[in-house]
Design a protein around this motif. Structure first.
Motif, PDB file in Angstrom:
ATOM      1  N   ARG A   4       0.853  -1.185   0.000  1.00  0.00           N
ATOM      2  CA  ARG A   4       0.000   0.000   0.000  1.00  0.00           C
ATOM      3  C   ARG A   4       0.891   1.237   0.000  1.00  0.00           C
ATOM      4  O   ARG A   4       2.061   1.181   0.394  1.00  0.00           O
ATOM      5  N   VAL A   5       0.323   2.328  -0.460  1.00  0.00           N
ATOM      6  CA  VAL A   5       1.074   3.573  -0.577  1.00  0.00           C
ATOM      7  C   VAL A   5       0.441   4.623   0.324  1.00  0.00           C
ATOM      8  O   VAL A   5      -0.785   4.761   0.357  1.00  0.00           O
ATOM      9  N   VAL A   6       1.280   5.334   1.071  1.00  0.00           N
ATOM     10  CA  VAL A   6       0.773   6.415   1.921  1.00  0.00           C
ATOM     11  C   VAL A   6       1.663   7.645   1.752  1.00  0.00           C
ATOM     12  O   VAL A   6       2.870   7.525   1.507  1.00  0.00           O
ATOM     13  N   TYR A  14       4.517   3.537  13.933  1.00  0.00           N
ATOM     14  CA  TYR A  14       4.514   2.080  13.924  1.00  0.00           C
ATOM     15  C   TYR A  14       4.676   1.500  12.519  1.00  0.00           C
ATOM     16  O   TYR A  14       4.874   0.290  12.360  1.00  0.00           O
ATOM     17  N   GLU A  15       4.612   2.373  11.497  1.00  0.00           N
ATOM     18  CA  GLU A  15       4.793   1.919  10.121  1.00  0.00           C
ATOM     19  C   GLU A  15       6.228   2.084   9.626  1.00  0.00           C
ATOM     20  O   GLU A  15       6.541   1.716   8.498  1.00  0.00           O
ATOM     21  N   PHE A  16       7.116   2.620  10.472  1.00  0.00           N
ATOM     22  CA  PHE A  16       8.485   2.887  10.040  1.00  0.00           C
ATOM     23  C   PHE A  16       9.195   1.636   9.524  1.00  0.00           C
ATOM     24  O   PHE A  16       9.964   1.694   8.571  1.00  0.00           O
ATOM     25  N   ASP A  17       8.947   0.492  10.170  1.00  0.00           N
ATOM     26  CA  ASP A  17       9.654  -0.728   9.762  1.00  0.00           C
ATOM     27  C   ASP A  17       8.975  -1.441   8.595  1.00  0.00           C
ATOM     28  O   ASP A  17       9.389  -2.520   8.181  1.00  0.00           O
ATOM     29  N   MET A  18       7.927  -0.819   8.032  1.00  0.00           N
ATOM     30  CA  MET A  18       7.217  -1.417   6.896  1.00  0.00           C
ATOM     31  C   MET A  18       7.610  -0.794   5.557  1.00  0.00           C
ATOM     32  O   MET A  18       7.134  -1.218   4.506  1.00  0.00           O
ATOM     33  N   ILE A  19       8.497   0.216   5.555  1.00  0.00           N
ATOM     34  CA  ILE A  19       8.808   0.951   4.330  1.00  0.00           C
ATOM     35  C   ILE A  19       9.734   0.129   3.433  1.00  0.00           C
ATOM     36  O   ILE A  19      10.825  -0.259   3.841  1.00  0.00           O
ATOM     37  N   TYR A  52       5.729  10.076  -1.201  1.00  0.00           N
ATOM     38  CA  TYR A  52       4.983   8.894  -0.783  1.00  0.00           C
ATOM     39  C   TYR A  52       5.970   7.771  -0.458  1.00  0.00           C
ATOM     40  O   TYR A  52       7.112   7.773  -0.920  1.00  0.00           O
ATOM     41  N   VAL A  53       5.504   6.806   0.349  1.00  0.00           N
ATOM     42  CA  VAL A  53       6.302   5.618   0.641  1.00  0.00           C
ATOM     43  C   VAL A  53       5.467   4.374   0.376  1.00  0.00           C
ATOM     44  O   VAL A  53       4.240   4.402   0.438  1.00  0.00           O
ATOM     45  N   LEU A  54       6.160   3.286   0.047  1.00  0.00           N
ATOM     46  CA  LEU A  54       5.528   1.996  -0.217  1.00  0.00           C
ATOM     47  C   LEU A  54       5.661   1.135   1.029  1.00  0.00           C
ATOM     48  O   LEU A  54       6.768   0.959   1.551  1.00  0.00           O
ATOM     49  N   LEU A  55       4.543   0.615   1.511  1.00  0.00           N
ATOM     50  CA  LEU A  55       4.539  -0.161   2.751  1.00  0.00           C
ATOM     51  C   LEU A  55       4.133  -1.609   2.503  1.00  0.00           C
ATOM     52  O   LEU A  55       3.307  -1.896   1.645  1.00  0.00           O
ATOM     53  N   LYS A  57       4.133  -5.553   5.097  1.00  0.00           N
ATOM     54  CA  LYS A  57       4.417  -6.088   6.428  1.00  0.00           C
ATOM     55  C   LYS A  57       5.832  -6.641   6.545  1.00  0.00           C
ATOM     56  O   LYS A  57       6.424  -6.631   7.630  1.00  0.00           O
ATOM     57  N   ALA A  58       6.380  -7.144   5.454  1.00  0.00           N
ATOM     58  CA  ALA A  58       7.730  -7.716   5.497  1.00  0.00           C
ATOM     59  C   ALA A  58       8.522  -7.233   4.284  1.00  0.00           C
ATOM     60  O   ALA A  58       8.695  -7.961   3.314  1.00  0.00           O
ATOM     61  N   PRO A  59       9.016  -5.983   4.320  1.00  0.00           N
ATOM     62  CA  PRO A  59       9.755  -5.454   3.164  1.00  0.00           C
ATOM     63  C   PRO A  59      11.018  -6.249   2.871  1.00  0.00           C
ATOM     64  O   PRO A  59      11.710  -6.691   3.791  1.00  0.00           O
ATOM     65  N   VAL A  60      11.299  -6.430   1.591  1.00  0.00           N
ATOM     66  CA  VAL A  60      12.510  -7.140   1.185  1.00  0.00           C
ATOM     67  C   VAL A  60      13.748  -6.324   1.553  1.00  0.00           C
ATOM     68  O   VAL A  60      14.751  -6.861   2.017  1.00  0.00           O
ATOM     69  N   LEU A  61      13.659  -5.010   1.365  1.00  0.00           N
ATOM     70  CA  LEU A  61      14.756  -4.111   1.702  1.00  0.00           C
ATOM     71  C   LEU A  61      14.196  -2.970   2.548  1.00  0.00           C
ATOM     72  O   LEU A  61      13.796  -1.934   2.032  1.00  0.00           O
ATOM     73  N   PRO A  62      14.165  -3.139   3.875  1.00  0.00           N
ATOM     74  CA  PRO A  62      13.598  -2.101   4.749  1.00  0.00           C
ATOM     75  C   PRO A  62      14.391  -0.797   4.626  1.00  0.00           C
ATOM     76  O   PRO A  62      15.621  -0.807   4.668  1.00  0.00           O
ATOM     77  N   LEU A  63      13.682   0.307   4.496  1.00  0.00           N
ATOM     78  CA  LEU A  63      14.358   1.592   4.367  1.00  0.00           C
ATOM     79  C   LEU A  63      14.780   2.145   5.730  1.00  0.00           C
ATOM     80  O   LEU A  63      15.816   2.799   5.851  1.00  0.00           O
TER      81      LEU A  63
END
Length: 422
Positions: A4-6, A14-19, A52-55, A57-63
């Motif tokens: 999802r995009v926000v 709490y979404e920081f580790d989802m980017i 915008y950022v792409l979120l 639950k388990a990003p391949v490359l966490p930003l």
């Protein structure tokens, strides 16, 4: 995996580790389902700009990730392994976001201490991180313009390519264009924050085309100066007194003796064609572009100067690597059609010559085909679908061609076997 995009301005702590930092590697099909109106280029530009950022639950490359600071406290920071994957603009946006979150957390901590005696179990609802804006957003002071010698509709439906300006050290790729009709076709304009030179990139899907230009110069906003321009053509061949559209073979676009692009006709009755993977150094006739096209985009002007030395070749069989390496101007002069951009432009201003009308309203050719032909002068009445059985499509339907793209006669196939009487 669900994405999802926000907007960064609405990002929760709490979404920081989802980017996800690796959005550049994601297939267009993945992004299309979450892009507004399915517009993937616009979505990529929004992600590259840091708006915008792409979120997931388990990003391949966490930003972002938690890391201990000098005070041995866990703080959010840019993942060093992800820095190479995103522009500075994205990193700066996230640093501001982290700073705003830390300031918000400190304020909440101080407020909680004051209220602890009266309200020990305070309810907490996460709020969007509000970015502190100490200055007004930057203003786009520069623009880049180019022209295409046909309507935007004809360009999109027949050439099927997209243009973008390459990223710079301080700004993301630009792929959004304002389109305005002009007397010569369509004028395209993009805006930028700096006048740093960029490469003008032409693509079909993910494939870059050979007409992409070396760094082009941006100008001050409002100048509307177009130093680069392009002109499309519809390739055709001649049989007897008529032109037709080959359903087999290859087209080659050269600049002097250097191959710009190879196209392969789809075949099996289909006269459309696609760009192959061939380059100036290596021939590979496998399909490179994921779309079929019916017009070839040629160079008209570069840096305000007419492009000379172009030629387009039609060949029933593919060129060999040896032919490519030993290509000469003389060989092209005898086997290909030399392109004169301004003459092509003038062809569309030539009068439409009406021949004898048949019962169905289609005109018989009034004059023999020229090298450059107005599209309205090449229609004719013929019941058969092909001039040469299954190999050259008849131009017996007015809607088959656009009225603002010149038809170029690349080769005379008269005398070919299995042909209808002309």
């Amino acid at each position: 995996m669900t994405y999802r995009v926000v907007p960064v301005s609405e990002l929760m702590t709490y979404e920081f580790d989802m980017i996800e930092a690796g959005f550049e590697a994601l297939n267009d099909d993945v992004l299309k389902s979450i892009a507004i109106n399915g517009d993937v280029p616009v979505l990529r530009e929004q992600l590259q700009s840091g708006d915008y950022v792409l979120l997931c639950k388990a990003p391949v490359l966490p930003l972002l990730h938690l890391k201990k600071n000098a005070e041995d406290k866990q703080v959010w920071s840019i993942n060093e392994k992800a820095r190479h994957a995103v522009d500075k603009a994205v990193q700066n946006a996230l640093q501001n976001c982290i700073k705003a979150a830390e300031e918000k957390a400190q304020t909440n901590k101080e407020s909680a201490a004051l209220l602890s005696n009266n309200d020990p179990v305070a309810n907490y609802e996460p709020e969007p991180v509000q970015l502190s804006r100490t200055a007004s957003p930057p203003k786009a002071d520069f623009e880049y313009c180019f022209d295409v010698a046909c309507s935007d509709h004809s360009f999109v439906t027949n050439v099927c390519c997209s243009f973008s300006l390459s990223r710079t050290s301080s700004e993301a790729t630009i792929s959004h264009w304002e389109k305005n009709a002009s007397s010569a076709g369509t004028h395209y304009t993009a805006t930028a924050y700096s006048d740093e030179p960029r490469k003008l990139i032409a693509t079909i899907g993910s494939m870059q085309l050979g007409i992409s230009s070396q760094p082009v110069q941006l100008h001050k906003m409002g100048e509307h100066s177009a130093k680069e321009s392009f002109i499309p053509i519809i390739p055709a061949v001649q049989f007897g007194p008529r032109l037709g559209l080959p359903t087999f073979g290859y087209y080659y676009h050269f600049l002097h003796t250097q191959l710009i692009q190879e196209y392969k006709v789809v075949g099996r009755g289909n006269w459309s064609f696609f760009a192959t993977r061939s380059t100036a150094q290596h021939l590979d006739s496998d399909q490179g572009a994921n779309k079929y096209q019916s017009a070839i985009l040629l160079l008209c002007q570069r840096n305000g100067q007419q492009v000379t030395g172009q030629s387009v070749l039609y060949s029933a069989i593919p060129l060999t690597s040896e032919q490519l390496v030993t290509m000469t101007e003389d060989w092209l002069t005898h086997n290909a059609v030399k392109i004169e951009p301004f003459k092509l432009l003038n062809t569309l201003n030539e009068p439409v010559i009406h021949g004898d009308e048949s019962l169905d309203g289609l005109a018989q050719p009034a004059i023999p085909p020229a090298i450059f032909n107005h599209p309205k002068n090449v229609h004719y009445a013929l019941d058969e679908r092909y001039l040469i059985s299954g190999q050259v499509k008849s131009i017996n339907t007015p809607s088959l061609l656009e009225n603002d793209i010149v038809v170029v006669n690349l080769k005379n196939l008269s005398g070919t076997s299995m042909a209808l009487d002309a």
